[in-house]
Design an enzyme around this catalytic site. Structure first.
Site, mmCIF file in Angstrom:
data_model
loop_
_atom_site.group_PDB
_atom_site.id
_atom_site.type_symbol
_atom_site.label_atom_id
_atom_site.label_comp_id
_atom_site.label_asym_id
_atom_site.label_seq_id
_atom_site.Cartn_x
_atom_site.Cartn_y
_atom_site.Cartn_z
ATOM 1 N N SER A 46 0.863 -1.171 0.000
ATOM 2 C CA SER A 46 0.000 0.000 0.000
ATOM 3 C C SER A 46 0.900 1.221 0.000
ATOM 4 O O SER A 46 2.051 1.149 0.460
ATOM 5 C CB SER A 46 -0.858 0.005 1.273
ATOM 6 O OG SER A 46 -1.496 1.254 1.455
ATOM 7 N N TYR A 53 -1.796 -0.730 10.527
ATOM 8 C CA TYR A 53 -1.799 -1.025 9.089
ATOM 9 C C TYR A 53 -0.518 -0.527 8.438
ATOM 10 O O TYR A 53 0.103 -1.245 7.639
ATOM 11 C CB TYR A 53 -3.029 -0.374 8.450
ATOM 12 C CG TYR A 53 -3.170 -0.633 6.977
ATOM 13 C CD1 TYR A 53 -3.603 -1.868 6.508
ATOM 14 C CD2 TYR A 53 -2.892 0.364 6.053
ATOM 15 C CE1 TYR A 53 -3.758 -2.103 5.152
ATOM 16 C CE2 TYR A 53 -3.043 0.141 4.698
ATOM 17 C CZ TYR A 53 -3.469 -1.093 4.246
ATOM 18 O OH TYR A 53 -3.610 -1.322 2.901
#
Length: 192
Positions: free
Chosen positions: A82, A95
């Site tokens: 990501s 995350y």
């Protein structure tokens, strides 16, 4: 399969080998995130869940995919990172940490197996219309898109096309790379 459970991952690879005789390509796309929460307020169990799904899942799938690919002379693996794995993002520390680790794991494995003809790369999407974001109202989508240099959110098929390309012979000299799919967000700051 449950990517956090090694036996489940082993069974997936065994079923794949039984059905197709070999494993040439893999895209490790399982993961999880958490609601925006400052780090000190993030429950340890929630942090563990995020790390398990993103990092442990990527480790276990790569471990067993690589073993299968070594048997047939090579292959290509793409992991899902990501843009949050390349920089800090407020409120999603678990995350962010997990995706930074996925990128490190991808690069280390790429070096370990480059001479064995196994290419291992990552994609790092920015805001993409898929999953929960696909249910957002149009005004919210527009607002998110305005923070992107291309002035829109990406599409899932744009991520898929990049993954397919990385798995193809057209990317035969690429390993250890992290390809952003972010409409230019990681390129820098826009001066207006």
């Amino acid at each position: 399969c449950d990517v956090t459970d090694e036996r489940s991952v082993q069974q997936l690879i065994e079923r794949t080998l039984s059905a197709y005789g070999r494993l040439d390509l893999a895209f490790n796309n399982a993961g999880a995130t958490h609601r925006p929460t400052p780090l000190a307020d993030l429950p340890a169990g929630e942090f563990d869940r995020i790390v398990d799904a993103n990092l442990r899942g990527t480790f276990l799938t790569m471990k067993h995919e690589i073993a299968a690919m070594l048997e047939n002379g090579g292959g290509s693996i793409v992991t899902m990172a990501s843009t949050a794995g390349t920089r800090g993002v407020q409120g999603i520390a678990g995350y962010v940490a997990a995706k930074h680790a996925v990128i490190g794991l991808t690069r280390a494995a790429a070096l370990d197996y480059a001479a064995d003809n196994i290419r291992i790369n990552a994609v790092a999407p920015g805001p993409i219309l898929s999953g929960k974001s696909a249910t957002l109202d149009e005004e919210t989508r527009q607002h998110i898109g305005q923070a992107v240099p291309m002035k829109r959110m990406g599409q899932a098929d744009e991520v898929a096309a990049t993954v397919i390309w990385l798995c193809s012979p057209a990317a035969s000299y690429i390993t250890g790379a992290v390809i952003p799919i972010d409409g230019g967000q990681l390129a820098g700051v826009i001066n207006r």
